[in-house]
Design a protein around this motif. Sequence first.
Motif, PDB file in Angstrom:
ATOM      1  N   ILE A 164      40.652  40.370  48.094  1.00  0.00           N
ATOM      2  CA  ILE A 164      41.326  40.337  46.748  1.00  0.00           C
ATOM      3  C   ILE A 164      41.656  41.610  46.248  1.00  0.00           C
ATOM      4  O   ILE A 164      41.514  42.535  46.655  1.00  0.00           O
ATOM      5  CB  ILE A 164      40.224  39.830  45.566  1.00  0.00           C
ATOM      6  CG1 ILE A 164      39.487  38.382  46.127  1.00  0.00           C
ATOM      7  CG2 ILE A 164      40.675  39.819  44.249  1.00  0.00           C
ATOM      8  CD1 ILE A 164      38.402  38.078  45.314  1.00  0.00           C
ATOM      9  N   GLU A 165      42.805  41.674  45.400  1.00  0.00           N
ATOM     10  CA  GLU A 165      43.566  42.697  44.909  1.00  0.00           C
ATOM     11  C   GLU A 165      43.682  42.867  43.536  1.00  0.00           C
ATOM     12  O   GLU A 165      43.956  41.609  42.815  1.00  0.00           O
ATOM     13  CB  GLU A 165      45.083  43.006  45.400  1.00  0.00           C
ATOM     14  CG  GLU A 165      45.095  43.146  46.987  1.00  0.00           C
ATOM     15  CD  GLU A 165      46.410  43.367  47.556  1.00  0.00           C
ATOM     16  OE1 GLU A 165      46.399  43.738  48.603  1.00  0.00           O
ATOM     17  OE2 GLU A 165      47.463  43.007  46.789  1.00  0.00           O
ATOM     18  N   ILE A 166      43.759  43.777  42.779  1.00  0.00           N
ATOM     19  CA  ILE A 166      43.886  43.909  41.235  1.00  0.00           C
ATOM     20  C   ILE A 166      45.130  44.688  41.136  1.00  0.00           C
ATOM     21  O   ILE A 166      45.082  45.838  41.540  1.00  0.00           O
ATOM     22  CB  ILE A 166      42.810  44.168  40.421  1.00  0.00           C
ATOM     23  CG1 ILE A 166      41.659  43.261  40.648  1.00  0.00           C
ATOM     24  CG2 ILE A 166      43.188  44.480  39.136  1.00  0.00           C
ATOM     25  CD1 ILE A 166      40.602  43.446  39.656  1.00  0.00           C
ATOM     26  N   SER A 175      40.473  45.940  48.364  1.00  0.00           N
ATOM     27  CA  SER A 175      39.040  45.587  48.824  1.00  0.00           C
ATOM     28  C   SER A 175      38.100  45.726  47.606  1.00  0.00           C
ATOM     29  O   SER A 175      37.243  46.394  47.576  1.00  0.00           O
ATOM     30  CB  SER A 175      38.565  47.180  49.583  1.00  0.00           C
ATOM     31  OG  SER A 175      39.467  47.052  50.681  1.00  0.00           O
ATOM     32  N   ILE A 176      38.604  44.849  46.650  1.00  0.00           N
ATOM     33  CA  ILE A 176      37.741  44.335  45.553  1.00  0.00           C
ATOM     34  C   ILE A 176      36.489  43.469  45.745  1.00  0.00           C
ATOM     35  O   ILE A 176      36.577  42.428  46.652  1.00  0.00           O
ATOM     36  CB  ILE A 176      38.838  43.613  44.531  1.00  0.00           C
ATOM     37  CG1 ILE A 176      40.066  44.528  44.257  1.00  0.00           C
ATOM     38  CG2 ILE A 176      38.201  43.324  43.345  1.00  0.00           C
ATOM     39  CD1 ILE A 176      39.782  45.969  43.649  1.00  0.00           C
ATOM     40  N   GLN A 177      35.623  43.835  45.124  1.00  0.00           N
ATOM     41  CA  GLN A 177      34.288  43.280  45.031  1.00  0.00           C
ATOM     42  C   GLN A 177      34.264  42.107  44.073  1.00  0.00           C
ATOM     43  O   GLN A 177      34.882  42.184  43.009  1.00  0.00           O
ATOM     44  CB  GLN A 177      32.958  44.171  44.909  1.00  0.00           C
ATOM     45  CG  GLN A 177      33.003  45.146  46.040  1.00  0.00           C
ATOM     46  CD  GLN A 177      32.970  44.824  47.427  1.00  0.00           C
ATOM     47  OE1 GLN A 177      32.262  43.768  47.811  1.00  0.00           O
ATOM     48  NE2 GLN A 177      33.562  45.261  48.278  1.00  0.00           N
ATOM     49  N   ASN A 178      33.409  41.069  44.127  1.00  0.00           N
ATOM     50  CA  ASN A 178      33.383  40.078  42.869  1.00  0.00           C
ATOM     51  C   ASN A 178      32.702  40.542  41.846  1.00  0.00           C
ATOM     52  O   ASN A 178      33.075  40.034  40.937  1.00  0.00           O
ATOM     53  CB  ASN A 178      32.317  38.833  43.728  1.00  0.00           C
ATOM     54  CG  ASN A 178      32.935  38.209  44.600  1.00  0.00           C
ATOM     55  OD1 ASN A 178      34.086  37.984  44.702  1.00  0.00           O
ATOM     56  ND2 ASN A 178      31.990  37.468  45.477  1.00  0.00           N
ATOM     57  N   THR A 189      45.098  39.219  42.493  1.00  0.00           N
ATOM     58  CA  THR A 189      45.743  38.141  43.661  1.00  0.00           C
ATOM     59  C   THR A 189      44.630  38.034  44.771  1.00  0.00           C
ATOM     60  O   THR A 189      43.799  38.748  45.182  1.00  0.00           O
ATOM     61  CB  THR A 189      47.042  38.879  44.423  1.00  0.00           C
ATOM     62  OG1 THR A 189      47.723  39.273  43.289  1.00  0.00           O
ATOM     63  CG2 THR A 189      47.321  38.150  45.481  1.00  0.00           C
ATOM     64  N   VAL A 190      44.238  36.543  45.032  1.00  0.00           N
ATOM     65  CA  VAL A 190      43.511  36.262  45.945  1.00  0.00           C
ATOM     66  C   VAL A 190      44.373  35.792  47.051  1.00  0.00           C
ATOM     67  O   VAL A 190      44.937  34.947  46.849  1.00  0.00           O
ATOM     68  CB  VAL A 190      42.579  34.974  45.476  1.00  0.00           C
ATOM     69  CG1 VAL A 190      41.678  34.394  46.683  1.00  0.00           C
ATOM     70  CG2 VAL A 190      41.793  35.457  44.461  1.00  0.00           C
ATOM     71  N   LYS A 191      44.295  36.451  48.284  1.00  0.00           N
ATOM     72  CA  LYS A 191      44.776  36.490  49.439  1.00  0.00           C
ATOM     73  C   LYS A 191      44.426  35.038  50.074  1.00  0.00           C
ATOM     74  O   LYS A 191      43.332  34.569  50.021  1.00  0.00           O
ATOM     75  CB  LYS A 191      44.973  37.657  50.288  1.00  0.00           C
ATOM     76  CG  LYS A 191      45.173  38.983  49.640  1.00  0.00           C
ATOM     77  CD  LYS A 191      46.747  38.928  49.511  1.00  0.00           C
ATOM     78  CE  LYS A 191      47.111  40.411  49.286  1.00  0.00           C
ATOM     79  NZ  LYS A 191      48.370  40.414  49.171  1.00  0.00           N
TER      80      LYS A 191
END
Length: 195
Positions: A164-166, A175-178, A189-191
């Motif tokens: 997931i990117e912001i 490398s975004i966490q929940n 953006t959810v890949k």
Amino acid sequence: MITEYHGETERMTIPACPKHRLQRLGLVLWLGLLLLAMPQLLPAQGADYQLGPGDKLRITVFAEPYLSGEYIVSANGSVSMPLIEPVKVGGRTLPEAEDLVEQGLRAGFIGDPNVAIEILGYRPFFIIGEVKSPGSYPYVADMSVLHAVAIAGGFTARAAKQKIEIQRNGKVMRSIQNTTPVFPDDIITVKQRFF
């Protein structure tokens, strides 16, 4: 317990057992803690939040009710109020915006204005990619990436939940966490995962 006494009804009280007293005390303590936590549950309007186009504000000019009201920050980052030129509040914090409105009023018709600004509604965030309902959604205070995904209907079957990117202020965070916080104007953006 109700008993009869010479044809009259008399109500007797039964003392509460210690277990029920403890439950009531626990409930009272829990409610007290909830009330203490309420400011953190309300939208964050800290001194570091920067206003932007789409934010809905309540501007209060004390002792001047005809100037007080609800205003929306325009696309160019300004607020239009009666009697003064549009005030550029985009990119400013709430205290800075209050100072700018006071300066505008002071230069106009009011000698010593006292202004308070609060945020009624935040500009939206955006979520795209592998979620069930991508799009623009109203921002909710203290939102995390997982909350944003839930608002967008959840992950699709092909979502790469660890990719997931912001995009924030023109920079891409990977490398975004929940639990990563989401802010107004963020583009999440959810890949897609590949089999």
